[in-house]
Design a protein around this motif. Sequence first.
Motif, mmCIF file in Angstrom:
data_model
loop_
_atom_site.group_PDB
_atom_site.id
_atom_site.type_symbol
_atom_site.label_atom_id
_atom_site.label_comp_id
_atom_site.label_asym_id
_atom_site.label_seq_id
_atom_site.Cartn_x
_atom_site.Cartn_y
_atom_site.Cartn_z
ATOM 1 N N THR A 149 5.152 -18.852 -17.351
ATOM 2 C CA THR A 149 6.314 -17.535 -17.951
ATOM 3 C C THR A 149 7.320 -16.861 -16.695
ATOM 4 O OG1 THR A 149 4.319 -16.266 -16.486
ATOM 5 C CG2 THR A 149 4.061 -15.917 -18.881
ATOM 6 N N LEU A 150 8.056 -18.220 -16.047
ATOM 7 C CA LEU A 150 8.604 -18.000 -14.817
ATOM 8 C C LEU A 150 9.767 -17.531 -15.609
ATOM 9 C CD1 LEU A 150 8.180 -21.355 -12.945
ATOM 10 C CD2 LEU A 150 7.999 -19.313 -12.503
ATOM 11 N N PRO A 151 10.642 -15.778 -14.540
ATOM 12 C CA PRO A 151 11.525 -15.673 -14.804
ATOM 13 C C PRO A 151 12.831 -16.783 -14.855
ATOM 14 C CG PRO A 151 11.231 -15.614 -12.391
ATOM 15 C CD PRO A 151 10.255 -16.294 -12.997
ATOM 16 N N ARG A 152 13.691 -16.447 -16.402
ATOM 17 C CA ARG A 152 14.808 -16.607 -16.707
ATOM 18 C C ARG A 152 16.028 -16.270 -17.252
ATOM 19 N NH1 ARG A 152 13.595 -22.158 -17.546
ATOM 20 N NH2 ARG A 152 11.665 -22.722 -17.426
ATOM 21 N N CYS A 153 17.003 -16.644 -17.006
ATOM 22 C CA CYS A 153 18.153 -15.938 -17.188
ATOM 23 C C CYS A 153 18.139 -15.336 -18.455
ATOM 24 C CB CYS A 153 19.025 -16.726 -16.890
ATOM 25 S SG CYS A 153 21.305 -16.148 -17.016
ATOM 26 N N PRO A 154 18.361 -14.107 -18.700
ATOM 27 C CA PRO A 154 18.414 -14.249 -20.176
ATOM 28 C C PRO A 154 19.335 -14.080 -20.954
ATOM 29 C CG PRO A 154 18.390 -12.024 -18.675
ATOM 30 C CD PRO A 154 18.297 -12.943 -17.446
ATOM 31 N N HIS A 155 20.582 -14.560 -20.363
ATOM 32 C CA HIS A 155 21.900 -15.296 -20.573
ATOM 33 C C HIS A 155 21.542 -16.753 -21.161
ATOM 34 C CE1 HIS A 155 23.386 -11.282 -19.769
ATOM 35 N NE2 HIS A 155 23.451 -11.630 -18.925
ATOM 36 N N CYS A 156 21.464 -17.126 -19.712
ATOM 37 C CA CYS A 156 21.038 -19.174 -20.345
ATOM 38 C C CYS A 156 19.597 -19.373 -20.575
ATOM 39 C CB CYS A 156 21.499 -19.778 -18.400
ATOM 40 S SG CYS A 156 22.855 -19.045 -17.677
ATOM 41 N N GLU A 157 19.074 -18.415 -20.585
ATOM 42 C CA GLU A 157 17.074 -19.181 -20.248
ATOM 43 C C GLU A 157 16.784 -20.279 -19.627
ATOM 44 O OE1 GLU A 157 16.796 -18.038 -25.488
ATOM 45 O OE2 GLU A 157 16.761 -20.353 -25.134
ATOM 46 N N VAL A 158 17.797 -20.531 -18.479
ATOM 47 C CA VAL A 158 17.810 -20.723 -17.236
ATOM 48 C C VAL A 158 16.968 -20.638 -16.521
ATOM 49 C CG1 VAL A 158 18.638 -22.327 -15.579
ATOM 50 C CG2 VAL A 158 19.447 -22.461 -17.675
ATOM 51 N N LEU A 159 16.521 -21.237 -16.113
ATOM 52 C CA LEU A 159 14.841 -20.631 -14.509
ATOM 53 C C LEU A 159 15.892 -20.129 -13.592
ATOM 54 C CD1 LEU A 159 12.158 -20.933 -13.390
ATOM 55 C CD2 LEU A 159 12.758 -22.427 -11.706
ATOM 56 N N CYS A 160 15.192 -18.749 -13.519
ATOM 57 C CA CYS A 160 16.001 -18.181 -12.251
ATOM 58 C C CYS A 160 14.890 -17.756 -10.627
ATOM 59 C CB CYS A 160 15.542 -16.464 -12.336
ATOM 60 S SG CYS A 160 17.266 -15.718 -13.486
ATOM 61 N N ARG A 161 15.487 -18.321 -10.109
ATOM 62 C CA ARG A 161 15.500 -18.363 -8.298
ATOM 63 C C ARG A 161 15.172 -16.690 -7.323
ATOM 64 N NH1 ARG A 161 18.629 -21.251 -4.046
ATOM 65 N NH2 ARG A 161 17.903 -19.405 -2.707
ATOM 66 N N PRO A 162 13.774 -16.743 -6.357
ATOM 67 C CA PRO A 162 14.781 -15.477 -5.730
ATOM 68 C C PRO A 162 15.708 -15.401 -4.883
ATOM 69 C CG PRO A 162 12.593 -16.515 -5.487
ATOM 70 C CD PRO A 162 13.210 -17.943 -6.116
ATOM 71 N N ASN A 163 16.270 -13.777 -5.199
ATOM 72 C CA ASN A 163 17.813 -14.198 -4.428
ATOM 73 C C ASN A 163 17.469 -14.068 -3.180
ATOM 74 O OD1 ASN A 163 21.144 -13.580 -4.354
ATOM 75 N ND2 ASN A 163 20.528 -11.252 -4.406
ATOM 76 N N ILE A 164 17.165 -14.823 -2.297
ATOM 77 C CA ILE A 164 16.695 -14.956 -1.388
ATOM 78 C C ILE A 164 17.832 -16.428 -0.431
ATOM 79 C CG2 ILE A 164 15.752 -15.361 0.411
ATOM 80 C CD1 ILE A 164 14.501 -12.869 -0.337
ATOM 81 N N VAL A 165 18.772 -16.312 0.410
ATOM 82 C CA VAL A 165 18.886 -17.463 1.632
ATOM 83 C C VAL A 165 17.807 -17.772 2.098
ATOM 84 C CG1 VAL A 165 21.037 -17.739 3.137
ATOM 85 C CG2 VAL A 165 21.134 -15.694 1.696
ATOM 86 N N TRP A 166 17.500 -19.121 2.371
ATOM 87 C CA TRP A 166 16.495 -20.174 1.990
ATOM 88 C C TRP A 166 17.223 -21.194 3.621
ATOM 89 C CZ3 TRP A 166 15.147 -21.306 -3.068
ATOM 90 C CH2 TRP A 166 13.761 -20.234 -3.718
ATOM 91 N N PHE A 167 16.827 -21.509 4.154
ATOM 92 C CA PHE A 167 17.026 -22.685 4.780
ATOM 93 C C PHE A 167 18.175 -23.266 4.894
ATOM 94 C CE2 PHE A 167 15.025 -20.833 8.258
ATOM 95 C CZ PHE A 167 13.468 -20.426 7.780
ATOM 96 N N GLY A 168 18.708 -23.490 4.990
ATOM 97 C CA GLY A 168 19.982 -25.324 4.945
ATOM 98 C C GLY A 168 20.675 -24.761 3.639
#
Length: 259
Positions: A149-168
């Motif tokens: 049930t991981l969230p996927r893009c409504p257009h590409c159906e590719v996995l979405c990530r949290p919109n957070i700036v991570w280390f690096g």
Amino acid sequence: MTHKIDELVDAFANARSVFVFTGAGASKESGLPTFREIDGEWNQYDPMTYATLDGFLSEPVRVWNMYRLRQRQIGDAQPNAAHIVIAQMESRYPHFLLTTQNVDDLHERAGSRKMVKIHGDCWGMRCMHCSEVFDTREFSLPDEFTSETLPRCPHCEVLCRPNIVWFGEFVPDEAMFASIERASSCDVMLVVGTSGEVSGGYGFVERASMHGATIVEINPTEGILTQHAHLWIPEPAGVALPKLWQSLTGLGRNSLPPA
Ligand code: APR
């Protein structure tokens, strides 16, 4: 402390350009954890797993479920007096910018508009293919994800990530440029509730210091930025900022929520 607050008021009374830089300490009195204090997030969650792209790719379910928990905590929290005062400061100064490292939306909910978020937004999710950003609140997502049930893009159906700036990862250009511009031209820089452990903040303070801005830090604990502060107020933000506001505007505490 009264003396210190008087100095604080003097610094702000004649300013025309103010730059406010906040970290997790600004949201502490709203009940949200910081990262590096003893009860902080990074003592509970390994940042290498929960705040890096490699960590997300290896454990997407665990990482997403930590962010879903943080979304619930943020949704249940209310802006505190520090958020309220910072929002009200906007209209007092002709040139004002708030730059926050916080991914919660408490500054926005307090009314801040002249602001940029340099570490992302807890409510956002970003497609790992097309990079489009969506608001997770506009989707009926489970409180806890499974690999199915991981969230996927409504257009590409590719996995979405949290919109957070991570280390690096890089801070968004527009937010960084706006912050550098304000840091380089402000009369006063107010640093609230950050350890300064992440490079962006240190750079902003150096720029403000180089052109002679008055640097004020509000933080109960001395840190690596304190040495650059002309004035250090060792108090919680939700206590110090209402005092500043009352002295600057004459508005009593009844104009602010209790700290
Ligand atoms: N008022 C003001 N400051 C406070 C308060 C308070 N009530 N309570 C705690 N603090 C201070 C702490 O003394 C500490 O210096 O807030 C600071 C929080 O420091 P960190 O936990 O390191 O959080 P922050 O500086 O925001 O971290 C920056 O690091 O992990 C990344 O992306 C993450 O945005 C985060 C960045």
